[in-house]
Write a protein that holds these residues in place. Structure first.
Motif, mmCIF file in Angstrom:
data_model
loop_
_atom_site.group_PDB
_atom_site.id
_atom_site.type_symbol
_atom_site.label_atom_id
_atom_site.label_comp_id
_atom_site.label_asym_id
_atom_site.label_seq_id
_atom_site.Cartn_x
_atom_site.Cartn_y
_atom_site.Cartn_z
ATOM 1 N N UNK A 64 -25.996 -17.633 -4.568
ATOM 2 C CA UNK A 64 -27.050 -17.360 -5.548
ATOM 3 C C UNK A 64 -28.397 -17.131 -4.854
ATOM 4 N N UNK A 65 -28.689 -17.926 -3.836
ATOM 5 C CA UNK A 65 -29.937 -17.705 -3.089
ATOM 6 C C UNK A 65 -29.873 -16.410 -2.301
ATOM 7 N N UNK A 66 -28.744 -16.191 -1.649
ATOM 8 C CA UNK A 66 -28.564 -14.979 -0.844
ATOM 9 C C UNK A 66 -28.769 -13.732 -1.698
ATOM 10 N N UNK A 67 -28.333 -13.773 -2.947
ATOM 11 C CA UNK A 67 -28.388 -12.605 -3.820
ATOM 12 C C UNK A 67 -29.693 -12.473 -4.604
ATOM 13 N N UNK A 114 -33.581 -29.762 12.836
ATOM 14 C CA UNK A 114 -32.729 -30.667 12.064
ATOM 15 C C UNK A 114 -32.459 -30.010 10.716
ATOM 16 N N UNK A 115 -31.182 -29.859 10.390
ATOM 17 C CA UNK A 115 -30.780 -29.253 9.127
ATOM 18 C C UNK A 115 -30.170 -30.277 8.184
ATOM 19 N N UNK A 116 -29.826 -29.825 7.004
ATOM 20 C CA UNK A 116 -29.222 -30.674 5.977
ATOM 21 C C UNK A 116 -27.866 -30.065 5.609
ATOM 22 N N UNK A 117 -26.799 -30.768 5.984
ATOM 23 C CA UNK A 117 -25.455 -30.250 5.749
ATOM 24 C C UNK A 117 -25.204 -29.944 4.284
ATOM 25 N N UNK A 118 -24.574 -28.805 4.052
ATOM 26 C CA UNK A 118 -24.188 -28.296 2.736
ATOM 27 C C UNK A 118 -25.354 -27.889 1.847
ATOM 28 N N UNK A 119 -26.543 -27.777 2.419
ATOM 29 C CA UNK A 119 -27.681 -27.250 1.673
ATOM 30 C C UNK A 119 -27.560 -25.731 1.656
ATOM 31 N N UNK A 120 -27.842 -25.075 0.539
ATOM 32 C CA UNK A 120 -27.730 -23.615 0.498
ATOM 33 C C UNK A 120 -28.767 -22.906 1.378
ATOM 34 N N UNK A 121 -29.771 -23.650 1.827
ATOM 35 C CA UNK A 121 -30.773 -23.053 2.705
ATOM 36 C C UNK A 121 -30.887 -23.742 4.053
ATOM 37 N N UNK A 138 -28.446 -25.825 5.633
ATOM 38 C CA UNK A 138 -27.210 -26.155 6.332
ATOM 39 C C UNK A 138 -27.116 -25.343 7.617
ATOM 40 N N UNK A 139 -26.555 -25.968 8.658
ATOM 41 C CA UNK A 139 -26.406 -25.266 9.938
ATOM 42 C C UNK A 139 -24.936 -25.042 10.256
ATOM 43 N N UNK A 140 -24.122 -26.055 10.092
ATOM 44 C CA UNK A 140 -22.693 -25.898 10.397
ATOM 45 C C UNK A 140 -21.947 -25.457 9.142
ATOM 46 N N UNK A 141 -20.744 -24.947 9.325
ATOM 47 C CA UNK A 141 -20.021 -24.395 8.175
ATOM 48 C C UNK A 141 -20.747 -23.157 7.686
ATOM 49 N N UNK A 142 -20.924 -23.040 6.377
ATOM 50 C CA UNK A 142 -21.697 -21.925 5.823
ATOM 51 C C UNK A 142 -23.164 -22.197 6.082
ATOM 52 N N UNK A 143 -23.746 -21.496 7.029
ATOM 53 C CA UNK A 143 -25.157 -21.687 7.360
ATOM 54 C C UNK A 143 -26.001 -21.259 6.170
ATOM 55 N N UNK A 144 -27.041 -22.049 5.870
ATOM 56 C CA UNK A 144 -27.934 -21.734 4.773
ATOM 57 C C UNK A 144 -28.776 -20.499 5.057
ATOM 58 N N UNK A 145 -29.305 -19.905 4.013
ATOM 59 C CA UNK A 145 -30.092 -18.673 4.138
ATOM 60 C C UNK A 145 -31.286 -18.894 5.067
ATOM 61 N N UNK A 146 -32.051 -19.965 4.844
ATOM 62 C CA UNK A 146 -33.212 -20.225 5.685
ATOM 63 C C UNK A 146 -32.795 -20.418 7.142
#
Length: 147
Positions: free
Chosen positions: A47-50, A83-90, A92-100
């Motif tokens: 949703x953020x990406x789009x 430092x990122x926040x896992x599973x954040x849509x913006x 997150x670093x590992x897995x699906x990396x957030x947009x930001x």
């Protein structure tokens, strides 16, 4: 952050620990809050990406941060990483990396800034830190070695 989804009442306790060790922190901007405000509903990465122009807004928000990191490095300061926040849509670093974070890592690559990172796990809370302190120590050691 969305009310009710916070993992800490204020700053994460590890951030206070870092400051007490003499490690300075630069807070990245929160594009979710800046673009959509505090009353926004939870949204997914897709949703953020789009969202029209959201990625460009992230890029624009990150430019002063990249310049600040570069300025500190030119003055002899060590940049230890992000430092990122896992599973954040913006954030997150590992897995699906957030947009930001996609944009942050791309800008770091262009600027030849190291990409050492630590990610706050989904289970982390003020009361339940698990092995996070050990992960934090490894992050700090990697950052110093990579300088």
């Amino acid at each position: 952050m969305i009310h009710g989804w916070e993992r800490a009442r204020g700053a994460f306790p590890f951030a206070i620990d870092l400051l007490s060790r003499g490690v300075a922190l630069i807070q990245l901007p929160c594009p979710e809050f800046i673009v959509l405000g505090g009353g926004r509903p939870p949204m997914t990465y897709e949703e953020y990406r789009d969202l029209p122009a959201f990625r460009q807004q992230c890029q624009a928000m990150l430019q002063p941060m990249i310049q600040q990191i570069q300025a500190y490095q030119m003055e002899g300061y060590q940049y230890l990483g992000v430092i990122g926040i896992n599973e954040s849509p913006n954030c997150s670093i590992s897995g699906q990396r957030g947009v930001l974070m996609e944009e942050f890592f791309a800008e770091c690559q262009k600027a030849q800034i190291g990409t050492n990172f630590l990610e706050v796990p989904t289970w982390y809370t003020e009361e339940a830190r698990g092995d996070f302190n050990e992960q934090l120590q490894m992050f700090l050691e990697r950052g110093v070695r990579n300088e």
